[in-house]
Motif scaffolding. Structure first.
Motif, PDB file in Angstrom:
ATOM      1  N   ARG A 279      54.727  62.572  94.496  1.00 28.12           N
ATOM      2  CA  ARG A 279      54.527  62.878  93.069  1.00 28.12           C
ATOM      3  C   ARG A 279      53.860  61.750  92.309  1.00 28.12           C
ATOM      4  O   ARG A 279      53.019  61.996  91.446  1.00 28.12           O
ATOM      5  N   ASN A 280      54.242  60.515  92.576  1.00 21.77           N
ATOM      6  CA  ASN A 280      53.820  59.370  91.774  1.00 21.77           C
ATOM      7  C   ASN A 280      53.092  58.357  92.653  1.00 21.77           C
ATOM      8  O   ASN A 280      53.654  57.863  93.637  1.00 21.77           O
ATOM      9  N   THR A 281      51.849  58.055  92.296  1.00 23.71           N
ATOM     10  CA  THR A 281      51.028  57.149  93.083  1.00 23.71           C
ATOM     11  C   THR A 281      50.519  56.007  92.208  1.00 23.71           C
ATOM     12  O   THR A 281      49.978  56.233  91.126  1.00 23.71           O
ATOM     13  N   TRP A 282      50.685  54.795  92.699  1.00 24.56           N
ATOM     14  CA  TRP A 282      50.121  53.593  92.074  1.00 24.56           C
ATOM     15  C   TRP A 282      49.095  53.001  93.044  1.00 24.56           C
ATOM     16  O   TRP A 282      49.322  52.971  94.259  1.00 24.56           O
ATOM     17  N   TYR A 283      47.976  52.529  92.514  1.00 28.97           N
ATOM     18  CA  TYR A 283      46.935  51.977  93.378  1.00 28.97           C
ATOM     19  C   TYR A 283      46.310  50.763  92.707  1.00 28.97           C
ATOM     20  O   TYR A 283      46.382  50.585  91.476  1.00 28.97           O
ATOM     21  N   PHE A 322      51.423  67.231  90.544  1.00 28.95           N
ATOM     22  CA  PHE A 322      52.290  68.347  90.186  1.00 28.95           C
ATOM     23  C   PHE A 322      52.768  69.064  91.447  1.00 28.95           C
ATOM     24  O   PHE A 322      52.357  68.740  92.564  1.00 28.95           O
ATOM     25  N   SER A 323      53.619  70.053  91.267  1.00 29.86           N
ATOM     26  CA  SER A 323      54.136  70.812  92.398  1.00 29.86           C
ATOM     27  C   SER A 323      53.002  71.561  93.093  1.00 29.86           C
ATOM     28  O   SER A 323      51.987  71.937  92.473  1.00 29.86           O
ATOM     29  N   THR A 324      53.196  71.793  94.371  1.00 26.97           N
ATOM     30  CA  THR A 324      52.199  72.523  95.146  1.00 26.97           C
ATOM     31  C   THR A 324      52.019  73.941  94.599  1.00 26.97           C
ATOM     32  O   THR A 324      52.993  74.630  94.271  1.00 26.97           O
ATOM     33  N   TRP A 325      50.733  74.358  94.507  1.00 30.52           N
ATOM     34  CA  TRP A 325      50.426  75.707  94.029  1.00 30.52           C
ATOM     35  C   TRP A 325      49.372  76.314  94.926  1.00 30.52           C
ATOM     36  O   TRP A 325      48.259  75.795  95.048  1.00 30.52           O
ATOM     37  N   GLY A 331      46.641  66.709  90.320  1.00 27.87           N
ATOM     38  CA  GLY A 331      47.230  65.566  89.645  1.00 27.87           C
ATOM     39  C   GLY A 331      46.367  65.098  88.496  1.00 27.87           C
ATOM     40  O   GLY A 331      45.196  65.478  88.374  1.00 27.87           O
ATOM     41  N   VAL A 332      46.949  64.268  87.634  1.00 25.55           N
ATOM     42  CA  VAL A 332      46.225  63.619  86.539  1.00 25.55           C
ATOM     43  C   VAL A 332      46.565  62.142  86.575  1.00 25.55           C
ATOM     44  O   VAL A 332      47.648  61.743  87.016  1.00 25.55           O
ATOM     45  N   ARG A 367      48.685  70.088 101.992  1.00 23.87           N
ATOM     46  CA  ARG A 367      49.149  69.588 103.289  1.00 23.87           C
ATOM     47  C   ARG A 367      48.666  68.184 103.580  1.00 23.87           C
ATOM     48  O   ARG A 367      49.143  67.553 104.514  1.00 23.87           O
ATOM     49  N   MET A 368      47.673  67.697 102.762  1.00 29.01           N
ATOM     50  CA  MET A 368      47.190  66.342 102.941  1.00 29.01           C
ATOM     51  C   MET A 368      47.766  65.404 101.893  1.00 29.01           C
ATOM     52  O   MET A 368      47.475  64.225 101.900  1.00 29.01           O
ATOM     53  N   ALA A 369      48.577  65.922 100.964  1.00 26.01           N
ATOM     54  CA  ALA A 369      49.152  65.054  99.925  1.00 26.01           C
ATOM     55  C   ALA A 369      50.173  64.136 100.548  1.00 26.01           C
ATOM     56  O   ALA A 369      50.846  64.461 101.498  1.00 26.01           O
ATOM     57  N   ARG A 370      50.283  62.931  99.947  1.00 24.88           N
ATOM     58  CA  ARG A 370      51.246  61.976 100.478  1.00 24.88           C
ATOM     59  C   ARG A 370      52.606  62.196  99.866  1.00 24.88           C
ATOM     60  O   ARG A 370      52.756  62.484  98.720  1.00 24.88           O
TER      61      ARG A 370
END
Length: 370
Positions: A279-283, A322-325, A331-332, A367-370
């Motif tokens: 859900r939450n990514t920092w880079y 966001f949740s899978t749809w 994401g934003v 399916r490729m989301a982390r």
């Protein structure tokens, strides 16, 4: 998914973004960076035969010579050096085929692989930034791109290699010319360049590589002079840590471009990407690159156009998914950047430190989301 004897796989990544870079060479842009990959594989004798294609709509979704990316450089547009912008990628990024099989009479699981295509990537440099897990959520291309992985779009390439589960040795012959500003065609040329790469995985979470190549007629000159031959060296290390829905990916790398009869310049980068619960990514990314006055379009009358100047860039940000749809993950996010120039270049960039912002939406297969 299975389609008769073929195993089909697909992946894509897309950003819709607003970018702003400050200073005299900055700018604003609403654009989309994107790519789509389709792979098909089937058994063929004792091995596997595969075909793969990678396409990008950036010739339509990135206007002009590119999107703002302060201190970026590489290629020409309208007869001038592209600088402080990232050029759009080509419509055809890969059109290639592979064959992979056990090496006859070999022990220890030794296999060979042959790869070739009208468009593809030679054995030179680390995994290119659009595919690196440590860079996948970052909307800005690295300013070290043309020192490490710019050959990921090459029009004409043949690669052969041998490998086991822990190492791979490969060599390529390819067309060394960088793509021109016509982003929708295939610019085949003679296979006048070569490269070699050795990759090693000392543990499942680590991937190391060293590579070198001779690129003939690689870069066109804005003054219309002879194209530049380059010798390129790269080394990189990537670390992946996976635990449930949490992923941490980091890469460090070094690249060196030595022009025939000219300067040799170096680039260093370190980047990381940390995702919690899908859900939450920092880079973030840190870069130091030696760039010549010609690469940054400094007027030839300026003494700083002769030597290389060390420039730097830091950028980082956050993406919320966001949740899978329907099999998709959206994401934003937002990011900040800072470009650093030496005092000798301040007059061209307004400040020695120039800030930038990015706001974006992103979409990829779930399916490729982390």
């Amino acid at each position: 998914q299975q389609a008769g004897d073929w195993m089909l796989m697909e992946h894509f990544n897309a950003f819709a973004q607003y970018l702003h870079e400050s200073g005299a060479r900055g700018g604003d842009s609403v654009s989309s960076t994107n790519w789509f990959m389709l792979m098909a594989d089937r058994r063929a004798g004792v091995g596997h035969f595969g075909v793969r294609t990678m396409l990008s709509a950036e010739p339509l979704t990135v206007r002009g010579c590119g999107y703002p990316d302060l201190l970026q450089s590489g290629e020409l547009c309208g007869g001038e050096t592209i600088h402080d912008q990232q050029h759009p990628h080509n419509l055809f990024m890969e059109l290639a085929a592979t064959y992979d099989a056990p090496l006859p009479h070999a022990s220890n699981g030794l296999r060979f692989q042959i790869y070739g295509g009208l468009a593809g990537e030679p054995a030179l440099g680390p995994v290119s930034f659009p595919h690196r897990l440590s860079a996948m959520d970052n909307p800005l291309a690295p300013i070290a791109h043309h020192w490490l992985d710019a050959t990921h779009v090459t029009f004409g390439v043949i690669t052969g290699g041998v490998y086991t589960k822990t190492w791979k040795a490969e060599t390529s012959v390819f067309n060394g010319r960088e793509p021109d500003e016509n982003r929708t065609n295939i610019e085949l040329g003679s296979l006048n360049s070569w490269s070699g790469r050795f990759s090693y995985m000392p543990a499942p979470s680590w991937a190391l590589q060293v590579s070198a190549g001779r690129l003939a007629e690689a870069e066109a000159r804005a003054d219309g002079g002879p194209r530049v031959d380059l010798t390129r060296f790269t080394a990189s290390a990537t670390y992946h840590y996976l635990e449930g829905e949490n992923v941490w990916a980091s890469t460090i790398g070094w690249g060196r471009n030595a022009e025939a009869g000219g300067l040799a310049t170096n680039a260093f980068f370190a980047e990381t990407n940390f995702t919690v619960a899908e859900r939450n990514t920092w880079y973030g990314r840190l870069e130091l690159v030696g760039k010549t006055g010609e690469e940054l379009a400094i007027p030839s009358s300026d003494p700083n156009a002769v030597d290389a100047n060390t420039v730097g860039k830091i950028n980082g940000g956050y993406t919320h998914f966001f949740s899978t749809w329907k099999g998709l993950k959206a994401g934003v996010g937002a990011g900040l950047s800072a470009g650093f120039v030496p005092q000798e270049l301040q007059a061209y960039y307004t400040q020695r430190v120039n800030l930038g912002i990015a706001m974006y939406a992103t979409l990829r297969p779930a399916r490729m989301a982390r």
